[in-house]
Design a protein around this motif. Structure first.
Motif, short mmCIF file in Angstrom:
data_model
loop_
_atom_site.label_atom_id
_atom_site.label_comp_id
_atom_site.label_asym_id
_atom_site.label_seq_id
_atom_site.Cartn_x
_atom_site.Cartn_y
_atom_site.Cartn_z
N ASP A 102 0.83 -1.21 0.00
CA ASP A 102 0.00 0.00 0.00
C ASP A 102 0.86 1.26 0.00
OD1 ASP A 102 -2.25 -1.57 0.08
OD2 ASP A 102 -2.63 -1.28 2.23
N ASN A 103 2.01 1.19 0.68
CA ASN A 103 2.96 2.31 0.73
C ASN A 103 2.25 3.62 1.11
OD1 ASN A 103 5.52 3.48 0.57
ND2 ASN A 103 5.25 4.07 -1.58
N ASP A 104 1.45 3.55 2.17
CA ASP A 104 0.71 4.71 2.64
C ASP A 104 1.69 5.79 3.11
OD1 ASP A 104 -0.99 6.54 3.77
OD2 ASP A 104 -1.69 5.23 5.39
N LEU A 105 1.62 6.96 2.50
CA LEU A 105 2.54 8.04 2.87
C LEU A 105 2.33 8.52 4.30
CD1 LEU A 105 2.55 10.21 -0.39
CD2 LEU A 105 4.30 8.61 0.40
N PHE A 106 1.17 8.24 4.87
CA PHE A 106 0.85 8.71 6.22
C PHE A 106 1.12 7.65 7.29
CE2 PHE A 106 -1.61 11.36 3.38
CZ PHE A 106 -1.50 12.62 3.95
N ARG A 107 1.80 6.57 6.89
CA ARG A 107 1.92 5.43 7.82
C ARG A 107 2.74 5.73 9.06
NH1 ARG A 107 5.00 4.53 3.34
NH2 ARG A 107 7.20 3.93 3.57
N HIS A 108 3.58 6.78 9.04
CA HIS A 108 4.36 7.14 10.21
C HIS A 108 3.90 8.45 10.85
CE1 HIS A 108 6.94 3.84 9.31
NE2 HIS A 108 7.40 4.36 8.18
N GLU A 109 2.77 8.95 10.40
CA GLU A 109 2.26 10.22 10.92
C GLU A 109 1.54 10.01 12.25
OE1 GLU A 109 2.39 13.54 9.18
OE2 GLU A 109 4.10 12.29 8.58
N TYR A 110 1.32 11.10 12.95
CA TYR A 110 0.50 11.06 14.16
C TYR A 110 -0.92 10.64 13.82
CZ TYR A 110 4.11 13.97 16.44
OH TYR A 110 5.27 14.45 16.95
N THR A 111 -1.56 9.94 14.76
CA THR A 111 -3.00 9.73 14.69
C THR A 111 -3.66 10.78 15.57
OG1 THR A 111 -2.96 8.18 16.55
CG2 THR A 111 -2.69 7.25 14.34
N ALA A 112 -4.96 10.61 15.84
CA ALA A 112 -5.64 11.48 16.79
C ALA A 112 -5.25 11.06 18.21
CB ALA A 112 -7.15 11.37 16.60
N ILE A 113 -5.51 11.93 19.17
CA ILE A 113 -5.18 11.60 20.56
C ILE A 113 -5.92 10.34 20.99
CG2 ILE A 113 -5.26 12.37 22.97
CD1 ILE A 113 -4.96 15.24 21.95
N GLU A 114 -7.17 10.21 20.60
CA GLU A 114 -7.94 9.01 20.98
C GLU A 114 -7.46 7.77 20.23
OE1 GLU A 114 -9.22 11.72 19.47
OE2 GLU A 114 -11.08 11.25 18.40
N GLY A 115 -6.57 7.96 19.23
CA GLY A 115 -6.03 6.84 18.50
C GLY A 115 -6.55 6.79 17.07
N ASP A 116 -6.32 5.69 16.42
CA ASP A 116 -6.78 5.46 15.05
C ASP A 116 -8.29 5.23 15.10
OD1 ASP A 116 -7.58 3.82 12.71
OD2 ASP A 116 -5.46 3.94 12.19
N VAL A 117 -9.07 6.19 14.63
CA VAL A 117 -10.53 6.13 14.82
C VAL A 117 -11.17 4.94 14.12
CG1 VAL A 117 -12.70 7.38 14.44
CG2 VAL A 117 -10.67 8.61 15.27
N PRO A 118 -10.84 4.62 12.87
CA PRO A 118 -11.42 3.41 12.27
C PRO A 118 -11.07 2.14 13.04
CG PRO A 118 -10.52 4.82 10.56
CD PRO A 118 -10.07 5.40 11.87
N PHE A 119 -9.83 2.05 13.52
CA PHE A 119 -9.44 0.89 14.35
C PHE A 119 -10.33 0.78 15.58
CE2 PHE A 119 -7.14 -0.06 18.32
CZ PHE A 119 -6.97 -1.43 18.17
N LEU A 120 -10.63 1.91 16.21
CA LEU A 120 -11.43 1.88 17.44
C LEU A 120 -12.83 1.33 17.18
CD1 LEU A 120 -10.36 5.24 19.08
CD2 LEU A 120 -9.84 2.94 19.88
N GLY A 121 -13.41 1.67 16.05
CA GLY A 121 -14.72 1.11 15.72
C GLY A 121 -14.65 -0.39 15.50
N ILE A 122 -13.58 -0.84 14.86
CA ILE A 122 -13.39 -2.28 14.62
C ILE A 122 -13.17 -3.02 15.94
CG2 ILE A 122 -11.78 -3.95 13.62
CD1 ILE A 122 -11.31 -1.77 11.38
N ALA A 123 -12.32 -2.46 16.82
CA ALA A 123 -12.06 -3.09 18.11
C ALA A 123 -13.34 -3.17 18.94
CB ALA A 123 -10.99 -2.30 18.85
N ARG A 124 -14.09 -2.08 18.95
CA ARG A 124 -15.37 -2.04 19.69
C ARG A 124 -16.32 -3.11 19.18
NH1 ARG A 124 -18.52 2.71 17.62
NH2 ARG A 124 -18.70 1.13 15.95
N ASP A 125 -16.47 -3.21 17.88
CA ASP A 125 -17.42 -4.17 17.32
C ASP A 125 -16.99 -5.61 17.58
OD1 ASP A 125 -18.70 -1.91 16.45
OD2 ASP A 125 -18.35 -2.24 14.31
N LEU A 126 -15.68 -5.85 17.55
CA LEU A 126 -15.18 -7.20 17.86
C LEU A 126 -15.51 -7.57 19.31
CD1 LEU A 126 -13.37 -9.63 16.89
CD2 LEU A 126 -11.48 -8.45 18.00
#
Length: 416
Positions: free
Chosen positions: A64-88
């Motif tokens: 994927d070579n995402d140019l943002f892969r080493h950038e900061y996320t939000a303080i609460e974290g990676d928001v899409p990940f949080l939805g996935i973790a919650r649903d799991l």
């Protein structure tokens, strides 16, 4: 003797037993040494096992070579990940009330399960000010440290009945019924209780939920083994989902770890979920705001790479199916090693009862061995486990289970 000129008031603290034990094992040159201490999955060859699905996700992320892969996320974290973790964790699965249920949950990313436990303890200490936190006796040793540092007085409820090597449900219920106060926190292991491997059955979980609701106690779930314990993410989340769905007027929280079920031990992937009651969903965003205030002052935001792996897997139906297969591989091997050790102890007619080894669940077995026997295993046979008798079953293999059983047989007979 030179006088030390310092303003510090410090004294030595005991080393962490698990890491100290692992260090001693690492430098032991004995060819038959066995590590039953640290809680990490190992193959039958005693080697680490990067999950095949994780390796595939890593390859896709590189591509994927995402140019943002080493950038900061939000303080609460990676928001899409949080939805996935919650649903799991909570398993909404398109139910009619899904949006209302999700509106109750405030989620933030943490530094693995330890960070989730710590953040939750700190948040509750600041904003709920519980009189006590109740920990199972025994519990994961780090629970004591986490709540000590949060400044919340710790009490224990009975959990392990030594004579029968079984879960002491009556002792737990009687103690919480008589001694726990309204607003106290009760720490519960969602599945695969560490260190005993003994979990309440579903009827007992229902009774525990009823007691918490009636006495107005605050359930704090530590979920470190979802999918790893039974091989089913649904089965291992049963208690959390029951409390959340059937006690909607009761607040609770969950510390969620991806270390064991994704094999991401060093990536530190976790989440903390605070569940409001159904009448208080308006405070969810305020809860997130206050959790972010604590996060910003401690570590600013959660690590990015590990959660990107989890996100890549759980947003692909194909990779998710492969992950479930990997969970079956790990959980099945653990179960087979429990059975192999038990069968060999029975064959040797080792004094005592050993059924608990196959009745327990997850990575650990509370063997019932005494500290003296544990030290003898280490000194004579180079077998390393905690002085409590907790053994990490993943350290067993087809090559060493007979050796371990023979050693146990020897130290047990020598103490009779």
């Amino acid at each position: 003797m030179t006088k030390i000129d310092t303003r510090l008031n410090v004294a030595p603290v005991p080393p962490d037993e698990i890491f100290a034990l692992n260090g001693a094992y690492a430098v032991d040159p004995h060819p038959q040494k066995v590590s039953l201490g640290v809680g990490v999955y190992r193959t039958d060859d005693g080697k680490p096992w990067p999950l095949p699905v994780v390796e595939k996700a890593e390859q896709q992320l590189v591509k994927d070579n995402d140019l943002f892969r080493h950038e900061y996320t939000a303080i609460e974290g990676d928001v899409p990940f949080l939805g996935i973790a919650r649903d799991l964790m909570f398993g909404f699965e398109g139910k009619p009330s899904e949006e209302d249920a999700k509106a109750r949950i405030a989620s933030v990313q943490t530094v693995a399960g330890t960070g989730a436990n710590h953040l939750g303890a700190l948040f509750l200490a600041h904003h709920m000010k519980p009189t006590n936190v109740w920990l199972s006796n025994p519990s994961w040793a780090n629970h004591q440290t986490i709540w000590e540092l949060a400044g919340v007085p710790r009490k224990t409820y009975p959990y392990y009945h030594a004579a029968t090597r079984s879960f002491d449900f009556d002792g737990m219920m009687d103690t919480l019924e008589s001694d726990a106060q309204e607003g106290d926190v009760v720490l519960l292991h969602a599945c695969a209780h560490n260190p005993t491997g003994l979990d309440p059955n579903k009827e007992q979980w229902v009774a525990i939920a009823d007691l918490c609701e009636r006495k107005k106690l605050f359930p704090f779930f530590d979920s470190a083994y979802q999918g790893f314990a039974s091989g089913s993410v649904v089965e291992d989340a049963w208690a959390v989902r029951y409390f959340f769905n059937n006690k909607p007027d009761m607040e609770m929280c969950v510390a969620q770890s991806f270390s064991k079920n994704f094999g991401l031990y060093g990536q530190r992937v976790g989440a903390f979920h605070y569940c409001t009651n159904r009448a208080s969903t308006s405070i969810r965003d305020i809860v997130v705001n206050n959790l972010c205030h604590l996060i910003r002052g401690e570590f600013s935001m959660g690590p990015r790479v590990g959660c990107s792996i989890v996100k890549k897997v759980l947003t692909s139906d194909e990779l998710t199916a492969e992950w479930h297969q990997d969970l079956q591989v790990m959980s099945s091997r653990i179960k087979s090693m429990r059975q192999a050790l038990y069968n060999e102890l029975v064959r040797l007619q080792t004094p005592g009862t050993w059924e608990h080894i196959i009745q327990q669940n997850g990575m650990f077995s509370y063997t019932g061995l005494t500290p003296k026997q544990v030290y003898a295993l280490k000194d004579k046979y180079h077998i390393y486990l905690l002085k409590s008798g907790r053994a990490s079953i993943s350290g067993l293999s087809q090559k060493n289970f007979a050796y371990v059983a023979q050693a146990i047989d020897d130290v047990v007979r020598n103490e009779i």
